[in-house]
Design a protein around this motif. Structure first.
Motif, PDB file in Angstrom:
ATOM      1  N   HIS A 115      28.763  49.653  51.983  1.00 38.06           N
ATOM      2  CA  HIS A 115      28.491  49.237  53.355  1.00 38.06           C
ATOM      3  C   HIS A 115      27.834  47.856  53.354  1.00 38.06           C
ATOM      4  O   HIS A 115      27.438  47.353  52.317  1.00 38.06           O
ATOM      5  CB  HIS A 115      27.637  50.284  54.097  1.00 38.06           C
ATOM      6  CG  HIS A 115      26.432  50.730  53.348  1.00 38.06           C
ATOM      7  ND1 HIS A 115      26.365  51.944  52.713  1.00 38.06           N
ATOM      8  CD2 HIS A 115      25.252  50.132  53.119  1.00 38.06           C
ATOM      9  CE1 HIS A 115      25.185  52.064  52.144  1.00 38.06           C
ATOM     10  NE2 HIS A 115      24.493  50.993  52.363  1.00 38.06           N
TER      11      HIS A 115
ATOM     12  N   THR B 256      23.752  47.210  57.295  1.00 32.80           N
ATOM     13  CA  THR B 256      23.702  48.671  57.306  1.00 32.80           C
ATOM     14  C   THR B 256      22.724  49.172  56.254  1.00 32.80           C
ATOM     15  O   THR B 256      21.953  50.096  56.496  1.00 32.80           O
ATOM     16  CB  THR B 256      25.106  49.258  57.070  1.00 32.80           C
ATOM     17  OG1 THR B 256      25.968  48.825  58.126  1.00 32.80           O
ATOM     18  CG2 THR B 256      25.081  50.776  57.019  1.00 32.80           C
ATOM     19  N   HIS B 257      22.750  48.546  55.089  1.00 30.43           N
ATOM     20  CA  HIS B 257      21.825  48.924  54.018  1.00 30.43           C
ATOM     21  C   HIS B 257      20.382  48.789  54.497  1.00 30.43           C
ATOM     22  O   HIS B 257      19.564  49.696  54.310  1.00 30.43           O
ATOM     23  CB  HIS B 257      22.068  48.075  52.771  1.00 30.43           C
ATOM     24  CG  HIS B 257      20.999  48.231  51.746  1.00 30.43           C
ATOM     25  ND1 HIS B 257      20.844  49.389  51.011  1.00 30.43           N
ATOM     26  CD2 HIS B 257      20.011  47.392  51.358  1.00 30.43           C
ATOM     27  CE1 HIS B 257      19.802  49.242  50.208  1.00 30.43           C
ATOM     28  NE2 HIS B 257      19.289  48.037  50.397  1.00 30.43           N
TER      29      HIS B 257
ATOM     30  N   LEU C  42      19.414  51.540  56.866  1.00 27.10           N
ATOM     31  CA  LEU C  42      19.202  52.794  56.137  1.00 27.10           C
ATOM     32  C   LEU C  42      17.855  52.785  55.417  1.00 27.10           C
ATOM     33  O   LEU C  42      17.120  53.777  55.460  1.00 27.10           O
ATOM     34  CB  LEU C  42      20.336  53.033  55.144  1.00 27.10           C
ATOM     35  CG  LEU C  42      21.651  53.523  55.723  1.00 27.10           C
ATOM     36  CD1 LEU C  42      22.770  53.401  54.695  1.00 27.10           C
ATOM     37  CD2 LEU C  42      21.518  54.961  56.199  1.00 27.10           C
TER      38      LEU C  42
ATOM     39  N   HIS D  69      24.048  61.322  51.961  1.00 25.56           N
ATOM     40  CA  HIS D  69      24.672  60.369  51.045  1.00 25.56           C
ATOM     41  C   HIS D  69      24.239  58.927  51.333  1.00 25.56           C
ATOM     42  O   HIS D  69      23.942  58.157  50.413  1.00 25.56           O
ATOM     43  CB  HIS D  69      26.194  60.494  51.102  1.00 25.56           C
ATOM     44  CG  HIS D  69      26.876  59.672  50.075  1.00 25.56           C
ATOM     45  ND1 HIS D  69      27.284  58.376  50.329  1.00 25.56           N
ATOM     46  CD2 HIS D  69      27.204  59.935  48.796  1.00 25.56           C
ATOM     47  CE1 HIS D  69      27.835  57.885  49.236  1.00 25.56           C
ATOM     48  NE2 HIS D  69      27.799  58.809  48.293  1.00 25.56           N
ATOM     49  N   GLY D  70      24.187  58.541  52.592  1.00 20.30           N
ATOM     50  CA  GLY D  70      23.792  57.184  52.952  1.00 20.30           C
ATOM     51  C   GLY D  70      22.378  56.852  52.508  1.00 20.30           C
ATOM     52  O   GLY D  70      22.109  55.753  52.026  1.00 20.30           O
ATOM     53  N   HIS D  71      21.472  57.800  52.667  1.00 21.62           N
ATOM     54  CA  HIS D  71      20.090  57.562  52.247  1.00 21.62           C
ATOM     55  C   HIS D  71      19.990  57.481  50.728  1.00 21.62           C
ATOM     56  O   HIS D  71      19.290  56.613  50.199  1.00 21.62           O
ATOM     57  CB  HIS D  71      19.156  58.647  52.788  1.00 21.62           C
ATOM     58  CG  HIS D  71      19.040  58.617  54.268  1.00 21.62           C
ATOM     59  ND1 HIS D  71      19.270  59.705  55.048  1.00 21.62           N
ATOM     60  CD2 HIS D  71      18.743  57.603  55.114  1.00 21.62           C
ATOM     61  CE1 HIS D  71      19.114  59.383  56.310  1.00 21.62           C
ATOM     62  NE2 HIS D  71      18.806  58.108  56.375  1.00 21.62           N
TER      63      HIS D  71
ATOM     64  N   THR E  38      22.307  56.572  48.632  1.00 23.22           N
ATOM     65  CA  THR E  38      22.920  55.300  48.239  1.00 23.22           C
ATOM     66  C   THR E  38      21.976  54.134  48.515  1.00 23.22           C
ATOM     67  O   THR E  38      21.818  53.241  47.679  1.00 23.22           O
ATOM     68  CB  THR E  38      24.251  55.101  48.987  1.00 23.22           C
ATOM     69  OG1 THR E  38      25.113  56.190  48.677  1.00 23.22           O
ATOM     70  CG2 THR E  38      24.933  53.808  48.596  1.00 23.22           C
ATOM     71  N   ALA E  39      21.337  54.147  49.676  1.00 22.98           N
ATOM     72  CA  ALA E  39      20.405  53.071  50.032  1.00 22.98           C
ATOM     73  C   ALA E  39      19.218  53.032  49.075  1.00 22.98           C
ATOM     74  O   ALA E  39      18.785  51.953  48.659  1.00 22.98           O
ATOM     75  CB  ALA E  39      19.925  53.247  51.469  1.00 22.98           C
TER      76      ALA E  39
END
Length: 76
Positions: free
Chosen positions: A5, A9-10, A13, A56-58, A60-61
């Motif tokens: 992303h 976006t990063h 997050l 997943h987003g958290h 990954t961040a």
């Protein structure tokens, strides 16, 4: 795997991690330091997903930000 992303976006997050996970980024970094020494990005994300039931987003961040901070320390 890697970051899929935008930087914007990063950052959003990363800002939401404490609210959504109940832990500050510094605590996540400490857990990453003390956790298994996986070399691959996706292995570290998967570990956070399974060990701490993160979105997943958290996860990954957290891993991406951890890598950025560590790279900055090596350069500084």
């Amino acid at each position: 795997m890697g970051l899929n992303h935008s930087e914007e976006t990063h950052q959003r997050l990363v800002q939401k991690v404490p609210e959504c996970t109940g832990r500050e980024m510094t605590e996540w970094f400490r857990l990453m330091n003390d956790g298994p020494s996986f070399l691959r990005f996706d292995e570290r994300v998967r570990w956070l997903l399974t060990e701490y039931a993160l979105a997943h987003g958290h996860a990954t961040a957290i891993v991406h930000e951890y890598d950025l901070v560590r790279a900055h320390r090596r350069m500084g």
